[in-house]
Scaffold this motif. Structure first.
Motif, mmCIF file in Angstrom:
data_model
loop_
_atom_site.group_PDB
_atom_site.id
_atom_site.type_symbol
_atom_site.label_atom_id
_atom_site.label_comp_id
_atom_site.label_asym_id
_atom_site.label_seq_id
_atom_site.Cartn_x
_atom_site.Cartn_y
_atom_site.Cartn_z
ATOM 1 N N UNK A 125 17.965 36.578 18.542
ATOM 2 C CA UNK A 125 16.895 36.631 17.536
ATOM 3 C C UNK A 125 16.175 35.292 17.426
ATOM 4 N N UNK A 126 16.939 34.196 17.301
ATOM 5 C CA UNK A 126 16.355 32.865 17.125
ATOM 6 C C UNK A 126 15.662 32.374 18.394
ATOM 7 N N UNK A 127 16.164 32.780 19.546
ATOM 8 C CA UNK A 127 15.631 32.259 20.798
ATOM 9 C C UNK A 127 14.390 32.996 21.270
ATOM 10 N N UNK A 128 14.311 34.299 21.031
ATOM 11 C CA UNK A 128 13.267 35.098 21.655
ATOM 12 C C UNK A 128 12.366 35.872 20.688
ATOM 13 N N UNK A 129 12.733 35.942 19.421
ATOM 14 C CA UNK A 129 11.937 36.764 18.501
ATOM 15 C C UNK A 129 11.376 35.926 17.361
ATOM 16 N N UNK A 130 12.214 35.438 16.480
ATOM 17 C CA UNK A 130 11.728 34.658 15.341
ATOM 18 C C UNK A 130 12.813 33.674 14.920
ATOM 19 N N UNK A 131 12.380 32.491 14.460
ATOM 20 C CA UNK A 131 13.327 31.470 14.039
ATOM 21 C C UNK A 131 12.815 30.767 12.793
ATOM 22 N N UNK A 132 13.724 30.331 11.907
ATOM 23 C CA UNK A 132 13.308 29.576 10.729
ATOM 24 C C UNK A 132 13.085 28.112 11.088
ATOM 25 N N UNK A 133 12.238 27.453 10.309
ATOM 26 C CA UNK A 133 11.939 26.041 10.535
ATOM 27 C C UNK A 133 11.650 25.406 9.190
ATOM 28 N N UNK A 134 12.158 24.190 8.979
ATOM 29 C CA UNK A 134 11.916 23.479 7.728
ATOM 30 C C UNK A 134 11.050 22.254 7.987
ATOM 31 N N UNK A 135 10.287 21.853 6.968
ATOM 32 C CA UNK A 135 9.351 20.741 7.097
ATOM 33 C C UNK A 135 9.990 19.475 6.523
ATOM 34 N N UNK A 136 10.225 18.462 7.380
ATOM 35 C CA UNK A 136 10.881 17.244 6.904
ATOM 36 C C UNK A 136 9.933 16.087 6.613
ATOM 37 N N UNK A 137 8.648 16.209 6.977
ATOM 38 C CA UNK A 137 7.733 15.074 6.835
ATOM 39 C C UNK A 137 6.380 15.549 6.318
ATOM 40 N N UNK A 138 5.498 14.567 6.031
ATOM 41 C CA UNK A 138 4.189 14.875 5.459
ATOM 42 C C UNK A 138 3.081 14.895 6.489
ATOM 43 N N UNK B 9 4.087 21.214 3.137
ATOM 44 C CA UNK B 9 4.705 20.182 2.312
ATOM 45 C C UNK B 9 6.148 19.969 2.728
ATOM 46 N N UNK B 10 6.656 18.766 2.464
ATOM 47 C CA UNK B 10 8.086 18.541 2.647
ATOM 48 C C UNK B 10 8.837 19.534 1.759
ATOM 49 N N UNK B 11 9.790 20.229 2.341
ATOM 50 C CA UNK B 11 10.533 21.240 1.589
ATOM 51 C C UNK B 11 10.061 22.652 1.821
ATOM 52 N N UNK B 12 8.992 22.830 2.622
ATOM 53 C CA UNK B 12 8.562 24.177 3.001
ATOM 54 C C UNK B 12 9.477 24.732 4.080
ATOM 55 N N UNK B 13 9.685 26.041 4.048
ATOM 56 C CA UNK B 13 10.432 26.754 5.088
ATOM 57 C C UNK B 13 9.537 27.863 5.626
ATOM 58 N N UNK B 14 9.512 28.016 6.942
ATOM 59 C CA UNK B 14 8.639 29.020 7.537
ATOM 60 C C UNK B 14 9.317 29.694 8.712
ATOM 61 N N UNK B 15 8.776 30.855 9.068
ATOM 62 C CA UNK B 15 9.221 31.556 10.265
ATOM 63 C C UNK B 15 8.268 31.244 11.410
ATOM 64 N N UNK B 16 8.851 31.076 12.597
ATOM 65 C CA UNK B 16 8.093 30.791 13.817
ATOM 66 C C UNK B 16 8.337 31.919 14.807
ATOM 67 N N UNK B 17 7.272 32.535 15.292
ATOM 68 C CA UNK B 17 7.423 33.579 16.303
ATOM 69 C C UNK B 17 7.646 32.918 17.660
ATOM 70 N N UNK B 18 8.527 33.495 18.474
ATOM 71 C CA UNK B 18 8.929 32.845 19.714
ATOM 72 C C UNK B 18 8.326 33.471 20.973
ATOM 73 N N UNK C 198 -2.082 17.855 20.672
ATOM 74 C CA UNK C 198 -1.692 18.257 19.329
ATOM 75 C C UNK C 198 -1.978 17.143 18.333
ATOM 76 N N UNK C 199 -2.346 17.532 17.110
ATOM 77 C CA UNK C 199 -2.572 16.567 16.042
ATOM 78 C C UNK C 199 -2.019 17.105 14.730
ATOM 79 N N UNK C 200 -1.627 16.177 13.850
ATOM 80 C CA UNK C 200 -1.237 16.555 12.505
ATOM 81 C C UNK C 200 -2.454 16.631 11.606
ATOM 82 N N UNK C 201 -2.423 17.512 10.614
ATOM 83 C CA UNK C 201 -3.550 17.639 9.686
ATOM 84 C C UNK C 201 -3.674 16.420 8.778
ATOM 85 N N UNK C 202 -2.588 15.715 8.544
ATOM 86 C CA UNK C 202 -2.603 14.471 7.778
ATOM 87 C C UNK C 202 -2.917 13.350 8.769
ATOM 88 N N UNK C 203 -4.183 13.179 9.080
ATOM 89 C CA UNK C 203 -4.626 12.419 10.238
ATOM 90 C C UNK C 203 -4.167 10.964 10.264
#
Length: 279
Positions: free
Chosen positions: A33-46, A53-62, A216-221
């Motif tokens: 599931x985590x390798x080929x379908x969907x995986x959780x990811x947490x945001x550690x920086x700004x 935001x720091x503390x956001x959790x999201x799903x990433x499609x693989x 790739x670039x971060x939105x917080x330029x």
């Protein structure tokens, strides 16, 4: 008289074997599931403010772009690369950062999962001039919109917000940043932050995106170590095989004030309005 089965009877051993087989199957299912379908990811920086935001959790499609060894947790298992689609400009993607340079002992440069926004694809040219993004020689529209105001919380406090940007709104300490709206040629729009004038970040040379890589670039330029900077200051252009997946939806967010021994704080710390936000 019926016999009482002891801990070493065949029946007990069979139950233990069944439990072990179940746990192995469950571990295999989670790995797939985590390798080929969907995986959780947490945001550690700004670096992806204001969207993340720091503390956001999201799903990433693989499955969007293909698979490689970096699709598997840690990338420790060799896996043949299969690439069938490039990311689109504006996609928010999770990728494996480059390996640290020889002799680089900085732990922040260890290879780890990172999240940024796709700006340039192979053959594109990318440049920053006076804080404005240029893609293939054309200025990307950058519209000034309302300031981004973020309350100061345990996971985003004065260590993250310079004194120059600290403010108070309705008696609450906040961080206030200049916010702009960028719109790429394909119509993808998103918000970016421009904190201050930093020549190294706001005025660059022209980058030509190499074959098989992505810019790739971060939105917080002004607070993002991304493709504008070569290692160890940034990450340079990222090989496509290191792109693990595309951000889908936020499923939880916390301001960092929760304590494990106080379950009621798990609710009060949650930022419920951020749950369900897509990309």
């Amino acid at each position: 008289m019926a016999k009482v089965k002891t801990a070493n009877t065949p029946s007990t051993r069979s139950e233990a074997n069944e439990t072990l087989r179940f746990l192995l199957k469950l571990a295999l299912f989670v790995l797939i599931l985590r390798s080929f379908i969907v995986a959780p990811f947490s945001i550690p920086s700004e670096s992806m403010l204001p969207r993340l935001l720091i503390g956001d959790y999201l799903f990433v499609s693989k499955w969007n772009y293909g698979y490689s060894r970096w699709s598997l947790p840690g990338g420790v298992v060799p896996f043949p690369s299969m690439h069938w689609s490039d990311p689109k400009p504006g996609d928010v993607v999770v990728f494996r950062s480059p390996d640290p340079a020889p002799g680089d002992a900085n732990p922040e440069h260890d290879d780890h999962d990172v999240i940024k926004r796709v700006i340039g694809l192979p053959g594109d040219t990318v440049q920053m001039r006076g804080g404005q993004l240029f893609l293939n020689g054309k200025a990307i529209p950058k519209q000034r919109i309302a300031d981004f105001i973020l309350p100061l919380t345990p996971n985003f406090d004065t260590r993250h917000c310079d004194a120059a940007f600290q403010d108070t709104v309705e008696g609450q300490p906040v961080c206030r940043y200049r916010r702009y709206r960028e719109t790429l040629p394909n119509g993808k729009s998103y918000d970016v932050l421009d904190q201050r004038d930093i020549p190294a970040a706001d005025d660059t040379g022209v980058y030509t995106v190499a074959p098989g890589t992505v810019f790739l670039m971060g939105d917080n330029r002004d607070d993002s170590a991304d493709s504008r900077f070569a290692p160890p200051m940034g990450m340079g252009m990222i090989p496509m095989e290191r792109v693990e997946g595309r951000a889908m939806v936020s499923f939880f967010s916390t301001d960092g004030s929760a304590e494990w021994i106080k379950p009621w704080t798990w609710v009060s710390a949650a930022r419920w309005n951020r749950i369900g936000e897509g990309f």
